[in-house]
Design a protein around this motif. Structure first.
Motif, PDB file in Angstrom:
ATOM      1  N   ASP A  62       0.869  -1.164   0.000  1.00  0.00           N
ATOM      2  CA  ASP A  62       0.000   0.000   0.000  1.00  0.00           C
ATOM      3  C   ASP A  62       0.914   1.225   0.000  1.00  0.00           C
ATOM      4  O   ASP A  62       1.899   1.271   0.744  1.00  0.00           O
ATOM      5  CB  ASP A  62      -0.883   0.008   1.258  1.00  0.00           C
ATOM      6  CG  ASP A  62      -1.939   1.091   1.140  1.00  0.00           C
ATOM      7  OD1 ASP A  62      -3.095   0.767   0.808  1.00  0.00           O
ATOM      8  OD2 ASP A  62      -1.603   2.275   1.339  1.00  0.00           O
ATOM      9  N   SER A  63       0.579   2.188  -0.819  1.00  0.00           N
ATOM     10  CA  SER A  63       1.504   3.318  -1.009  1.00  0.00           C
ATOM     11  C   SER A  63       1.649   4.206   0.224  1.00  0.00           C
ATOM     12  O   SER A  63       2.582   4.997   0.297  1.00  0.00           O
ATOM     13  CB  SER A  63       1.053   4.156  -2.188  1.00  0.00           C
ATOM     14  OG  SER A  63      -0.207   4.713  -1.926  1.00  0.00           O
ATOM     15  N   SER A 103      -0.257   1.817  -4.856  1.00  0.00           N
ATOM     16  CA  SER A 103       0.684   0.743  -5.173  1.00  0.00           C
ATOM     17  C   SER A 103      -0.003  -0.402  -5.908  1.00  0.00           C
ATOM     18  O   SER A 103       0.620  -1.412  -6.169  1.00  0.00           O
ATOM     19  CB  SER A 103       1.260   0.201  -3.869  1.00  0.00           C
ATOM     20  OG  SER A 103       0.223  -0.445  -3.143  1.00  0.00           O
ATOM     21  N   ARG A 104      -1.286  -0.259  -6.209  1.00  0.00           N
ATOM     22  CA  ARG A 104      -2.048  -1.399  -6.728  1.00  0.00           C
ATOM     23  C   ARG A 104      -1.383  -1.986  -7.974  1.00  0.00           C
ATOM     24  O   ARG A 104      -1.304  -1.359  -9.022  1.00  0.00           O
ATOM     25  CB  ARG A 104      -3.515  -1.018  -6.979  1.00  0.00           C
ATOM     26  CG  ARG A 104      -3.730   0.106  -7.945  1.00  0.00           C
ATOM     27  CD  ARG A 104      -5.183   0.576  -7.943  1.00  0.00           C
ATOM     28  NE  ARG A 104      -5.460   1.359  -6.743  1.00  0.00           N
ATOM     29  CZ  ARG A 104      -6.369   2.332  -6.650  1.00  0.00           C
ATOM     30  NH1 ARG A 104      -7.125   2.633  -7.677  1.00  0.00           N
ATOM     31  NH2 ARG A 104      -6.543   3.002  -5.537  1.00  0.00           N
TER      32      ARG A 104
HETATM   33  C1  MIC Z   1      -5.109   4.014  -2.075  1.00  0.00           C
HETATM   34  O1  MIC Z   1      -5.091   4.826  -1.160  1.00  0.00           O
HETATM   35  O2  MIC Z   1      -5.149   4.341  -3.262  1.00  0.00           O
HETATM   36  C2  MIC Z   1      -5.025   2.557  -1.733  1.00  0.00           C
HETATM   37  C3  MIC Z   1      -6.323   1.967  -2.043  1.00  0.00           C
HETATM   38  O3  MIC Z   1      -4.792   2.389  -0.357  1.00  0.00           O
HETATM   39  C4  MIC Z   1      -3.887   1.941  -2.533  1.00  0.00           C
HETATM   40  C5  MIC Z   1      -3.817   0.489  -2.476  1.00  0.00           C
HETATM   41  C6  MIC Z   1      -4.816  -0.177  -3.336  1.00  0.00           C
HETATM   42  O4  MIC Z   1      -5.059   0.248  -4.457  1.00  0.00           O
HETATM   43  O5  MIC Z   1      -5.301  -1.204  -2.883  1.00  0.00           O
HETATM   44  C7  MIC Z   1      -2.505   2.449  -2.213  1.00  0.00           C
HETATM   45  O6  MIC Z   1      -2.384   3.559  -1.786  1.00  0.00           O
HETATM   46  O7  MIC Z   1      -1.506   1.766  -2.485  1.00  0.00           O
END
Ligand code: MIC
Ligand code: SF4
Length: 639
Positions: free
Chosen positions: A119-120, A535-536
């Motif tokens: 997760d970012s 980070s998806r």
């Molecule tokens: C976001 O804030 O965009 C998320 C959802 O937490 C993402 C992770 C995801 O896409 O599951 C993130 O920040 O990495």
């Protein structure tokens, strides 16, 4: 020459490479975290590696993103996550326990440790002095398998804090100030390190708010020293045994230093549709507000909610406003329940939301058409709220609470509330009963929505096809792979792939699939800062599933670049930025001798439609180049 705090942690975790900014290095990862939306894929990938059990120090699987449970998919995902964690040796944090970053900060993060999370916003733990970075699920799965994490040794930017925040100005305003200066692009392979006498005026949760949104600048991590405030926080969490003092050497040299006088900061807001679009709240004063949402991993700590409640106390929200409050964790919820803060919030008209990501990821609370929503979260990307026409502003809990009362954008310094008595508690209410420790039992449950991670083919001799889409600059992963209502398909790639680029070009999946089925390789043409935000890894996996083999961009953000390589997609950068203009959507394209070009990284893109030869550079480390040749890391693991 003295060391920065960042390089102290990196050197104690260095496994391979030279610790010099710009060099490829490998570091040992102590802790990992996953959340459900990226976690299902990460654990499926872990299983595909055939490693058996978790090999790093501590692996936690949080459930916080998909808790809405419309349909069976989310609940099935949770069951898979619970049972796979149990089998492989990860701790499972059940739905209801709170948002991964808030809970991790409270219960597990430690100064001096390395943490990798799918997760970012994993860098939130930098608030406690942990070197914490976000990555794609596959990289986290590899870290759980005990494999060192490859990164580029970062340049370290010092952020020198002096002064003290004035009343009604908060940590959120500090990071918005940082965003105003550094923007949302151009900060790859950078770490922000905070130092100076202003640091001691900030509590760990405040530091975490600042570290959290470093992600919006695109930095790898943000770091705060570990000092007496860190010790006080750890004591309040009954975890003081994990304390180590940590700071940069007095003669540490930073790449550059940005000065912030905390006393000079005023309430700020990030305006639609970017966290980097900063204005002073007083410039926005008077804009009618329809929705106010307090929560998310940026601003949902106990102190955040106490301050918001102190402003709301004795008032009722304006008739035009809907106010939602999502405590960041069950611990926060227990605290505000016990001390009457919850009562104040409810009496003021707040709708109490689940301790989860919820509104932040567009999972619920979509605002009305063309309405104005003030949120304490970290991302206001176009359409992320679920309402493309809405204007979402990112603000502090203080600005949010005060504007909820007045019904218009308002500077909280005009509030008559007294926040001076609000202090960090000496003890939090600790109840770890929503964590499940592993029993290593093999009873993994897989609902029908849970598929296998798709595997790419090795890079072919011929990469020829069409520019399936041409997009502009700052394309976020929310543009590429929408979350919100589509989030429940995270474990079902064929279904989720039907929504690639949904908010900007809903016909993309059909077009791409047609080219793919005709045996072509698809190309994405993009401007600068492609793939910023989350980070998806689905933003790489789903396009790959639709036949995309190369992304040709002016620049690509760090986590997304790694995800592309991990799934065998070529991240190519224009050598001359102006060449981006030459290519049109639909052009027929071919990479000349792609496999042979990998080593040097010098590629030539032939735009057959324009008869133009465009020089490109492969944006990949030596290791990533090998990965691309094999068609992704899952192929390596199987070899
Ligand atoms: C976001 O804030 O965009 C998320 C959802 O937490 C993402 C992770 C995801 O896409 O599951 C993130 O920040 O990495
Ligand atoms: Fe959850 Fe929002 Fe934080 Fe992402 S940014 S982890 S969706 S609260």
């Amino acid at each position: 020459m003295g060391l920065t705090q960042c390089y102290k942690i990196l050197s104690s975790h260095l496994v391979e490479g030279e610790l010099k900014a710009g060099e490829s290095i490998k570091i040992k990862i102590d802790q990992t975290l996953t959340q459900d939306a990226t976690g299902t894929m990460a654990y499926l990938e872990f299983e595909a590696m055939g490693v058996g059990r978790v090999r790093n120090e501590l692996a936690i699987s949080y459930v916080d993103h998909n808790t809405v449970q419309v349909g069976f998919e989310n609940a099935d995902d949770h069951e898979y996550l619970r049972t796979i964690a149990d089998r492989i040796g990860a701790i499972y944090s059940r739905a209801g326990n709170g948002i991964c970053h808030q809970v991790h900060l409270e219960r597990f993060a430690l100064p001096g440790k390395t943490l990798l999370g799918s997760d970012s916003h994993t860098p939130t733990a930098g608030g406690i002095g942990s070197f914490a970075a976000g990555a794609g699920g596959l990289d986290v799965a590899l870290a759980m398998a005990g494999i060192p994490f490859s990164i580029i040794a970062p340049r370290v930017v010092g952020i020198h804090l002096t002064g003290t925040l004035r009343p009604f100005v908060s940590a959120k305003d500090v990071i918005l100030k940082v965003l105003e200066h550094f923007g949302v692009k151009g900060n790859v392979n950078t770490v922000f390190e905070y130092f100076g006498e202003g640091v001691s005026t900030l509590s760990v949760p405040e530091r975490a708010t600042i570290a959290n949104m470093g992600a919006e600048c695109g930095v790898t991590a943000s770091l705060f020293p570990s000092d007496e405030n860190t010790l006080a926080f750890l004591k309040a969490q009954n975890r003081e045994e994990g304390f180590v003092k940590l700071e940069a050497d007095p003669d540490a040299v930073y790449d550059t230093v940005f000065e912030i006088d905390l006393s000079a900061i005023e309430p700020l807001a990030a305006c639609p549709h970017s966290p980097g679009n900063i204005k002073a709240v007083r410039e926005l004063a008077g804009i009618a507000v329809n929705q106010v949402l307090i929560g998310s991993c940026t601003n949902s700590s106990y102190m955040d909610l106490k301050k918001a409640a102190a402003i709301l106390k004795g008032h009722h929200i304006a008739p035009s406003v809907s106010l939602g409050v999502a405590p960041g964790s069950r611990e926060v919820l227990l605290m505000i329940t016990e001390d009457g803060t919850l009562d104040t919030l409810i009496k003021a008209g707040a709708r109490v939301l689940e301790s989860a990501c919820g509104f932040c990821i567009g999972n619920h609370q979509s605002p009305g058409t063309e309405s104005v929503s003030l949120r304490t979260s970290n991302r206001n990307f176009y359409a992320r709220s679920g309402t493309p026409s809405a204007n979402v502003y990112l603000v502090s809990p203080e600005t949010a609470a005060y504007s909820a009362i007045t019904g218009v954008f308002s500077d909280p310094r005009d509030s008559e509330a007294d926040l001076s008595a609000i202090r960090m508690p000496e003890k939090f209410i600790i109840d770890d009963s929503m964590f499940i420790n592993p029993s290593f039992t093999d009873h993994v449950k897989r609902g029908p929505n849970i598929g296998k991670p798709p595997v790419n083919t090795p890079l072919p001799e011929k990469v020829k096809g069409h520019a399936v889409i041409k997009v502009g600059e700052k394309i976020t992963t929310d543009h590429i792979m929408p979350a919100g209502a589509r989030l429940k398909y995270r474990s079902n790639i064929p279904r989720y792939a039907e929504f690639v680029f949904e908010s900007i070009d809903p016909s993309f999946p059909e077009r791409a699939a047609k080219y793919r089925d005709d045996g072509e390789c698809g190309f994405i043409i993009a401007g600068s800062s492609y793939g910023q935000g989350s980070s998806r890894e689905h933003a790489a996996i789903c396009p790959m599933y639709l036949g995309i083999r190369a992304v040709c961009a002016v620049s690509i953000e760090r986590i997304h670049q790694a995800n592309l390589c991990n799934f065998g997609i070529l991240p190519l950068l224009f050598k001359n930025e102006d060449d981006y203009q030459k290519i049109d959507q639909g052009d027929e394209l071919e990479l000349i001798n792609p496999r042979a070009s990998i080593l040097s990284g010098d590629f030539t893109l032939h735009d057959i439609s324009k008869d133009a030869y465009i020089p490109m550079t492969l944006f990949a480390s030596d290791e990533q180049k090998k990965t691309i040749l094999r068609g992704g890391r899952l192929n390596e693991v199987k070899e």
